[in-house]
Structures are given as C-alpha cells and as structure tokens.
Scaffold this motif. Structure first.
Motif, PDB file in Angstrom:
ATOM      1  N   ALA A  81       8.355  -7.880   5.765  1.00  0.00           N
ATOM      2  CA  ALA A  81       7.320  -8.148   6.769  1.00  0.00           C
ATOM      3  C   ALA A  81       6.462  -6.906   7.012  1.00  0.00           C
ATOM      4  O   ALA A  81       5.241  -7.006   7.162  1.00  0.00           O
ATOM      5  CB  ALA A  81       7.958  -8.617   8.079  1.00  0.00           C
ATOM      6  N   VAL A  82       7.084  -5.740   7.016  1.00  0.00           N
ATOM      7  CA  VAL A  82       6.323  -4.491   7.168  1.00  0.00           C
ATOM      8  C   VAL A  82       5.416  -4.302   5.957  1.00  0.00           C
ATOM      9  O   VAL A  82       4.234  -3.950   6.094  1.00  0.00           O
ATOM     10  CB  VAL A  82       7.264  -3.278   7.354  1.00  0.00           C
ATOM     11  CG1 VAL A  82       6.493  -1.972   7.309  1.00  0.00           C
ATOM     12  CG2 VAL A  82       8.034  -3.408   8.659  1.00  0.00           C
ATOM     13  N   MET A  83       5.938  -4.564   4.776  1.00  0.00           N
ATOM     14  CA  MET A  83       5.130  -4.440   3.561  1.00  0.00           C
ATOM     15  C   MET A  83       3.944  -5.402   3.575  1.00  0.00           C
ATOM     16  O   MET A  83       2.838  -5.040   3.171  1.00  0.00           O
ATOM     17  CB  MET A  83       6.000  -4.704   2.331  1.00  0.00           C
ATOM     18  CG  MET A  83       7.040  -3.652   2.069  1.00  0.00           C
ATOM     19  SD  MET A  83       6.317  -2.092   1.553  1.00  0.00           S
ATOM     20  CE  MET A  83       5.598  -2.570  -0.004  1.00  0.00           C
ATOM     21  N   LEU A  84       4.170  -6.624   4.039  1.00  0.00           N
ATOM     22  CA  LEU A  84       3.056  -7.576   4.162  1.00  0.00           C
ATOM     23  C   LEU A  84       1.992  -7.044   5.116  1.00  0.00           C
ATOM     24  O   LEU A  84       0.793  -7.161   4.847  1.00  0.00           O
ATOM     25  CB  LEU A  84       3.560  -8.939   4.653  1.00  0.00           C
ATOM     26  CG  LEU A  84       4.062  -9.877   3.582  1.00  0.00           C
ATOM     27  CD1 LEU A  84       4.761 -11.072   4.210  1.00  0.00           C
ATOM     28  CD2 LEU A  84       2.936 -10.330   2.683  1.00  0.00           C
ATOM     29  N   GLN A  85       2.430  -6.447   6.209  1.00  0.00           N
ATOM     30  CA  GLN A  85       1.478  -5.840   7.140  1.00  0.00           C
ATOM     31  C   GLN A  85       0.682  -4.742   6.447  1.00  0.00           C
ATOM     32  O   GLN A  85      -0.520  -4.610   6.674  1.00  0.00           O
ATOM     33  CB  GLN A  85       2.209  -5.276   8.358  1.00  0.00           C
ATOM     34  CG  GLN A  85       2.819  -6.333   9.249  1.00  0.00           C
ATOM     35  CD  GLN A  85       3.687  -5.711  10.329  1.00  0.00           C
ATOM     36  OE1 GLN A  85       3.348  -4.686  10.897  1.00  0.00           O
ATOM     37  NE2 GLN A  85       4.820  -6.335  10.604  1.00  0.00           N
ATOM     38  N   TRP A  86       1.342  -3.953   5.612  1.00  0.00           N
ATOM     39  CA  TRP A  86       0.642  -2.903   4.866  1.00  0.00           C
ATOM     40  C   TRP A  86      -0.440  -3.511   3.986  1.00  0.00           C
ATOM     41  O   TRP A  86      -1.574  -3.039   3.978  1.00  0.00           O
ATOM     42  CB  TRP A  86       1.612  -2.140   3.972  1.00  0.00           C
ATOM     43  CG  TRP A  86       2.514  -1.167   4.628  1.00  0.00           C
ATOM     44  CD1 TRP A  86       2.738  -1.004   5.975  1.00  0.00           C
ATOM     45  CD2 TRP A  86       3.325  -0.207   3.973  1.00  0.00           C
ATOM     46  NE1 TRP A  86       3.651   0.003   6.171  1.00  0.00           N
ATOM     47  CE2 TRP A  86       4.036   0.515   4.960  1.00  0.00           C
ATOM     48  CE3 TRP A  86       3.546   0.113   2.630  1.00  0.00           C
ATOM     49  CZ2 TRP A  86       4.920   1.528   4.653  1.00  0.00           C
ATOM     50  CZ3 TRP A  86       4.442   1.129   2.321  1.00  0.00           C
ATOM     51  CH2 TRP A  86       5.111   1.825   3.325  1.00  0.00           C
ATOM     52  N   ILE A  87      -0.074  -4.544   3.248  1.00  0.00           N
ATOM     53  CA  ILE A  87      -1.054  -5.171   2.349  1.00  0.00           C
ATOM     54  C   ILE A  87      -2.198  -5.757   3.158  1.00  0.00           C
ATOM     55  O   ILE A  87      -3.376  -5.476   2.890  1.00  0.00           O
ATOM     56  CB  ILE A  87      -0.389  -6.253   1.466  1.00  0.00           C
ATOM     57  CG1 ILE A  87       0.542  -5.589   0.442  1.00  0.00           C
ATOM     58  CG2 ILE A  87      -1.454  -7.100   0.757  1.00  0.00           C
ATOM     59  CD1 ILE A  87       1.348  -6.561  -0.390  1.00  0.00           C
ATOM     60  N   LEU A 100      -4.262 -14.276   2.785  1.00  0.00           N
ATOM     61  CA  LEU A 100      -3.399 -14.556   3.927  1.00  0.00           C
ATOM     62  C   LEU A 100      -2.822 -15.963   3.835  1.00  0.00           C
ATOM     63  O   LEU A 100      -3.542 -16.943   3.887  1.00  0.00           O
ATOM     64  CB  LEU A 100      -4.200 -14.386   5.221  1.00  0.00           C
ATOM     65  CG  LEU A 100      -3.428 -14.367   6.525  1.00  0.00           C
ATOM     66  CD1 LEU A 100      -2.412 -13.247   6.549  1.00  0.00           C
ATOM     67  CD2 LEU A 100      -4.389 -14.224   7.688  1.00  0.00           C
ATOM     68  N   GLU A 101      -1.536 -16.025   3.670  1.00  0.00           N
ATOM     69  CA  GLU A 101      -0.810 -17.294   3.569  1.00  0.00           C
ATOM     70  C   GLU A 101       0.457 -17.194   4.400  1.00  0.00           C
ATOM     71  O   GLU A 101       1.014 -16.129   4.584  1.00  0.00           O
ATOM     72  CB  GLU A 101      -0.421 -17.606   2.117  1.00  0.00           C
ATOM     73  CG  GLU A 101      -1.581 -17.875   1.206  1.00  0.00           C
ATOM     74  CD  GLU A 101      -2.225 -19.228   1.437  1.00  0.00           C
ATOM     75  OE1 GLU A 101      -1.527 -20.166   1.853  1.00  0.00           O
ATOM     76  OE2 GLU A 101      -3.441 -19.326   1.202  1.00  0.00           O
ATOM     77  N   GLN A 108       4.440 -12.172  -3.423  1.00  0.00           N
ATOM     78  CA  GLN A 108       3.405 -13.204  -3.533  1.00  0.00           C
ATOM     79  C   GLN A 108       2.032 -12.644  -3.153  1.00  0.00           C
ATOM     80  O   GLN A 108       1.052 -12.864  -3.863  1.00  0.00           O
ATOM     81  CB  GLN A 108       3.747 -14.389  -2.635  1.00  0.00           C
ATOM     82  CG  GLN A 108       4.922 -15.187  -3.133  1.00  0.00           C
ATOM     83  CD  GLN A 108       5.406 -16.193  -2.099  1.00  0.00           C
ATOM     84  OE1 GLN A 108       5.367 -15.937  -0.897  1.00  0.00           O
ATOM     85  NE2 GLN A 108       5.890 -17.333  -2.573  1.00  0.00           N
ATOM     86  N   ALA A 109       1.951 -11.916  -2.052  1.00  0.00           N
ATOM     87  CA  ALA A 109       0.676 -11.350  -1.618  1.00  0.00           C
ATOM     88  C   ALA A 109       0.167 -10.347  -2.658  1.00  0.00           C
ATOM     89  O   ALA A 109      -1.030 -10.327  -2.980  1.00  0.00           O
ATOM     90  CB  ALA A 109       0.820 -10.684  -0.249  1.00  0.00           C
TER      91      ALA A 109
END
Length: 125
Positions: A81-87, A100-101, A108-109
């Motif tokens: 989740a932190v990595m997704l926030q980074w992306i 954004l999905e 996936q992102a």
C-alpha cells in the motif's frame, strides 16, 4: 520462586522492527512527477527503482503478493500500500487517472504505467 515461574510462562514475541519503507515521509522529494515531458518514463523508472532498492521494497514491483494464508501476507499488503502511494503520488494527473484502479497491487500499477509508455511508442524508423 513465583516470579521465576511467571517469567517463564510470560513469553512475549519481540517487536517486529520498523521496515525502512515506513520511514519515507515524502517520496516526491526523491522521485519527481512523471509527466512524460519534464520527467521521462526512463528517468522516472531509474529513480523509482533506486529508491525501491534503497528502502528494501524492489520486490514489490516485480513479484506477486504471497497467498492470503501466508504469515507474511499482512505485512506485505501494508508495504504494498505504501508502494502504491509512491507510484500514485509520482504520476501526473493525466497518468494517474489512467492507472488508478481498485483493488490493485504495486506490481499491477507498475505494469500499467509501463504499458502506457511502451504501447504509445511508434515504430522505430
């Protein structure tokens, strides 16, 4: 004697050390916004991977999460989740809206961003 008996039955697990990824407060100070003009995809990837390696999370951009019944799953998902926030926080608004999905993993992102740039390349002349 009672104290020794209590001490031997009162075993607690040592606290899990804080993962380095949780110490990052603002990834945008390290990885600039990918807009395709001022910051190119290749530059963004190099910077992002550099910080992902440094913060011990590079595995999240090239590996699926463990199964939900795996004991490491809960920690993996938090780090992911932190990595997704980074992306998400390092993409321009235009790219963010395309990527954004929900639900999504970092892998996936990461692949969606890669596909945006690889699919938009014209033929090499």
């Amino acid at each position: 004697m009672a104290d020794k008996a209590e001490a031997s039955t009162n075993t607690t697990k040592p606290p899990v050390p804080l993962h380095p990824v949780f110490t990052v407060t603002d990834i945008m100070k390290q990885v600039r916004i990918l807009d395709g003009i001022n910051v190119t995809y290749s530059a963004w990837v190099k910077l992002f991977k550099l910080y992902a390696r440094g913060y011990e999370v590079i595995v999240h951009i090239n590996t699926e999460p463990p199964p939900e019944d795996d004991p490491t799953y809960a920690r993996w998902i938090k780090i992911d989740a932190v990595m997704l926030q980074w992306i998400y926080s390092t993409l321009s608004e235009d790219y963010l809206l395309r990527v954004l999905e929900e639900p999504s993993t970092t892998l996936q992102a990461w692949n969606w961003v890669k596909d945006l740039f690889h699919n938009n390349k014209g033929p090499v002349v």
